[in-house]
Design a protein around this motif. Structure first.
Motif, PDB file in Angstrom:
ATOM      1  N   LYS A  45      -6.429  -6.040   8.979  1.00 23.40           N
ATOM      2  CA  LYS A  45      -5.197  -6.646   8.466  1.00 23.40           C
ATOM      3  C   LYS A  45      -5.416  -7.066   7.023  1.00 23.40           C
ATOM      4  N   LYS A  46      -4.302  -7.221   6.318  1.00 24.24           N
ATOM      5  CA  LYS A  46      -4.388  -7.556   4.902  1.00 24.24           C
ATOM      6  C   LYS A  46      -4.187  -9.051   4.689  1.00 24.24           C
ATOM      7  N   VAL A 103      -3.880 -11.820   1.270  1.00 26.81           N
ATOM      8  CA  VAL A 103      -3.812 -12.048  -0.174  1.00 26.81           C
ATOM      9  C   VAL A 103      -4.061 -13.526  -0.450  1.00 26.81           C
ATOM     10  N   LYS A 136     -13.043 -13.303   3.958  1.00 31.46           N
ATOM     11  CA  LYS A 136     -13.640 -11.974   4.112  1.00 31.46           C
ATOM     12  C   LYS A 136     -15.009 -12.060   4.787  1.00 31.46           C
ATOM     13  N   ASP A 144      -8.729  -7.114   4.982  1.00 31.54           N
ATOM     14  CA  ASP A 144      -8.725  -6.442   3.677  1.00 31.54           C
ATOM     15  C   ASP A 144      -8.169  -7.465   2.685  1.00 31.54           C
ATOM     16  N   TYR A 184       2.636  -4.245  -1.530  1.00 27.97           N
ATOM     17  CA  TYR A 184       2.585  -3.978  -0.092  1.00 27.97           C
ATOM     18  C   TYR A 184       2.666  -5.297   0.660  1.00 27.97           C
ATOM     19  N   ALA A 231       1.560  -8.029   3.565  1.00 29.70           N
ATOM     20  CA  ALA A 231       0.298  -8.504   4.128  1.00 29.70           C
ATOM     21  C   ALA A 231       0.590  -9.379   5.340  1.00 29.70           C
TER      22      ALA A 231
END
Length: 271
Positions: free
Chosen positions: A115-116, A118, A132, A139, A177, A179
């Motif tokens: 999964k993203k 930010v 992380k 990601d 994109y 997230a």
């Protein structure tokens, strides 16, 4: 002068100006100067400090007496069990931010699908890098408007072995994109607050203070969250607990509902 004598004198000077962590600060300054752990000081109290290191220790003590944050003097600060490089270009990491990390870890504990995430206004990178390292399936993108801050964040990611991406951006202006997670510790100190620490004078003011009761940048972020969070995606924002209800009320206009607060962390979910 011996280690013991320097520590006694430095501790007194720090205590006299109201620094509560006086002995600890004195020990950390001298240990950093001698390039030894604090335990070394305790075992070598009668050892003489050579003249060069004595002068360096005193110069660093003078900075602390001017209320320069200790992290700027030593060049690092621990956050969530890891040592992060810190410069005057970024805020000093604070324990309050660990509540946001702990909540994120609860939310992501059972996930295995990539999964993203930010990290908006990343500063030294503590939130995104820690995320992380604790949850490798994420990601992670670190963004900041300040190029110097991104340099610090990049250095921390490299030193800690975190594979993250970085981008200079004004909040999420160029986000391309959606997230699943967005985290942000944006400026939230109200310029009218008069009970702030003297150390704040040495930190980057643009990363601390905001108008509109401290919420200007958070208000700017909310409509971006509506656009760039996936449906069901979660944003975790750091703010003073007294501001949480106001932020939550404003967020509802953008399809964002509150999911609670953990200390300084406020959670929002997109419809």
């Amino acid at each position: 002068m011996t280690i013991s004598a320097w520590l006694i004198d430095a501790t007194k000077q720090l205590k006299d100006i109201g620094i509560e962590s006086n002995r600890l600060d004195a020990e950390l300054i001298l240990a950093h100067t001698l390039r030894k752990p604090r335990t070394y000081l305790h075992a070598h109290l009668d050892e003489e400090i050579d003249e060069r290191r004595y002068d360096i220790a005193n110069a660093r003590l003078d900075l602390r007496l001017e209320r320069t944050p200790l992290a700027y003097i030593t060049g690092h600060k621990e956050f969530y069990g890891r040592s992060f490089s810190v410069t005057p270009s970024v805020l000093v990491p604070r324990p309050e931010s660990e509540a946001l990390i702990e909540w994120l870890l609860e939310l992501t504990g059972d996930e295995i699908t990539p999964k993203k995430l930010v990290d908006v206004g990343t500063g030294s990178g503590i939130l995104g890098i820690t995320a992380k390292l604790e949850r490798p399936h994420l990601d992670v993108l670190l963004t900041d408007i300040d190029a110097k801050a991104l340099t610090v964040a990049t250095r921390n990611a490299e030193q800690l072995g975190a594979s993250v991406h970085t981008r200079r951006d004004n909040l999420l202006d160029t986000q391309g994109y959606q997230a699943e997670y967005i985290v942000a510790n944006l400026p939230y100190v109200d310029e009218a607050w008069n009970d702030v620490s003297p150390e704040l004078q040495h930190e980057p003011q643009h990363a601390l203070y905001a108008s509109q009761g401290g919420l200007k940048l958070i208000y700017q972020l909310l409509p971006q969250l509506e656009r760039w969070l996936t449906p069901g995606g979660i944003a975790l924002l750091e703010a003073d607990p007294t501001q949480h209800a106001t932020i939550q009320d404003a967020a509802q206009s953008y399809g964002l509902n509150g999911i609670g607060s953990h200390d300084y962390a406020l959670g929002l979910v997109r419809d």
